[in-house]
Design a protein around this motif. Structure first.
Motif, short mmCIF file in Angstrom:
data_model
loop_
_atom_site.label_atom_id
_atom_site.label_comp_id
_atom_site.label_asym_id
_atom_site.label_seq_id
_atom_site.Cartn_x
_atom_site.Cartn_y
_atom_site.Cartn_z
N PRO A 16 3.96 -20.24 11.85
CA PRO A 16 3.02 -19.21 11.39
C PRO A 16 3.40 -17.85 11.96
N CYS A 17 3.24 -16.85 11.15
CA CYS A 17 3.63 -15.49 11.54
C CYS A 17 2.48 -14.54 11.26
N ARG A 18 2.26 -13.64 12.18
CA ARG A 18 1.23 -12.63 11.94
C ARG A 18 1.64 -11.76 10.75
N VAL A 19 0.64 -11.23 10.06
CA VAL A 19 0.87 -10.24 9.01
C VAL A 19 0.09 -9.00 9.42
N ASP A 20 0.81 -7.95 9.76
CA ASP A 20 0.17 -6.75 10.27
C ASP A 20 -0.44 -5.89 9.17
N ARG A 21 0.12 -5.99 7.97
CA ARG A 21 -0.43 -5.23 6.85
C ARG A 21 -0.31 -6.05 5.59
N GLU A 22 -1.41 -6.22 4.88
CA GLU A 22 -1.41 -6.92 3.61
C GLU A 22 -1.21 -5.89 2.49
N LEU A 23 -0.18 -6.09 1.71
CA LEU A 23 0.20 -5.13 0.68
C LEU A 23 -0.39 -5.51 -0.67
N VAL A 24 -0.75 -4.50 -1.43
CA VAL A 24 -1.23 -4.69 -2.80
C VAL A 24 -0.50 -3.72 -3.70
N ASP A 25 -0.59 -3.98 -4.99
CA ASP A 25 0.07 -3.15 -5.98
C ASP A 25 -0.32 -1.69 -5.81
N GLY A 26 0.67 -0.81 -5.79
CA GLY A 26 0.41 0.62 -5.66
C GLY A 26 0.52 1.16 -4.26
N ASP A 27 0.58 0.28 -3.25
CA ASP A 27 0.79 0.76 -1.89
C ASP A 27 2.14 1.47 -1.79
N VAL A 28 2.23 2.39 -0.84
CA VAL A 28 3.46 3.15 -0.63
C VAL A 28 3.87 3.04 0.82
N LEU A 29 5.14 2.73 1.07
CA LEU A 29 5.72 2.70 2.40
C LEU A 29 6.62 3.91 2.58
N ASP A 30 6.81 4.30 3.83
CA ASP A 30 7.69 5.42 4.15
C ASP A 30 8.89 4.90 4.93
N TRP A 31 10.02 4.81 4.28
CA TRP A 31 11.26 4.40 4.94
C TRP A 31 12.24 5.56 5.01
N GLY A 32 11.70 6.79 5.17
CA GLY A 32 12.54 7.97 5.05
C GLY A 32 12.69 8.37 3.60
N GLN A 33 12.24 7.54 2.71
CA GLN A 33 12.06 7.79 1.29
C GLN A 33 10.88 6.93 0.85
#
Length: 226
Positions: free
Chosen positions: A120-137
């Motif tokens: 089992p692994c923790r999930v720090d953020r649950e993602l849903v359609d339309g979410d945006v991440l910042d990876w430098g882009q």
């Protein structure tokens, strides 16, 4: 791309380290090999973020070990988060008749590899359609249920790159991913991804398409039946 005996993962350069899209099966020593591979690449080798496209073992197998070793944040689709945390069982796929022998052969291969049960692994953020991440882009989360309830794809519009997880495969041509829970839903998710403006597509299984991926996805979508 990090290749495993079954499936693959992808490392994406961040301004201060790496993001990892999926993690591999979880064979003994595999998490350490992933970290060694990242450390050998130019620039900072720290793993900052892990994004799981869905809850299947060949994608989440190393997630707990990698998160514990690095402190990386773990992100996953909301519909699969409970399975990844070990709070709910994984639903078996609803197989087409032609998929049955393929599924049985894959299960036999995995049994012969003596893969440990998923941790089992923790999930720090649950993602849903339309979410945006910042990876430098900008990274846009695309909800693509059907393979599993919480399957997600990642679309990098500026780079015109798409990470599909197992919703699409390349064996030996672009096809709908196999072993789905809900085929009509999976087909709709395929078509949604085919409508995106992409030039590179990175799959959970099969060689990435580097150049012309959008055209290949659209042509494959036209061949699909509901």
């Amino acid at each position: 791309m990090l290749e495993f005996a079954v499936g693959q993962a992808y490392a994406v350069r961040l301004p201060d380290g790496w993001a990892l899209v999926d993690t591999g099966l979880g064979n003994p020593g595999q998490a350490e090999a992933v970290l060694d591979a990242l450390a050998a690449l130019p620039g900072p080798g720290e793993l900052r973020e892990i994004v799981l496209t869905h809850c299947h073992l060949d994608h989440r197998g190393n997630a707990a070990a990698l998160a514990a070793a690095t402190g990386a944040r773990v992100l996953a689709g909301a519909g699969d988060a409970a399975v990844i945390r070990g709070e709910a069982p994984e639903a078996p796929p609803v197989l087409e008749e032609w998929e049955v022998p393929i599924f049985e052969s894959v299960q036999a291969v995995l049994a012969g590899m003596d893969i440990p049960a998923p941790v089992p692994c923790r999930v720090d953020r649950e993602l849903v359609d339309g979410d945006v991440l910042d990876w430098g882009q900008e990274v846009r989360v695309v909800g693509v249920p059907g393979h599993t309830p919480g399957s997600i794809a990642l679309h990098l519009p500026a780079s015109r790159v798409l990470f599909t997880g197992d919703t699409i495969a390349n064996h030996p041509e672009v096809i709908l991913g196999v072993f789905n829970l809900d085929r009509p839903q999976a087909v709709a998710s395929f078509r949604r991804q085919a409508a995106l403006d992409v030039d590179v597509a990175c799959f959970g299984h099969g060689a990435p398409l580097v150049g012309g991926a959008g055209k290949a996805l659209r042509e494959a979508a036209e061949r699909l039946s509901d």
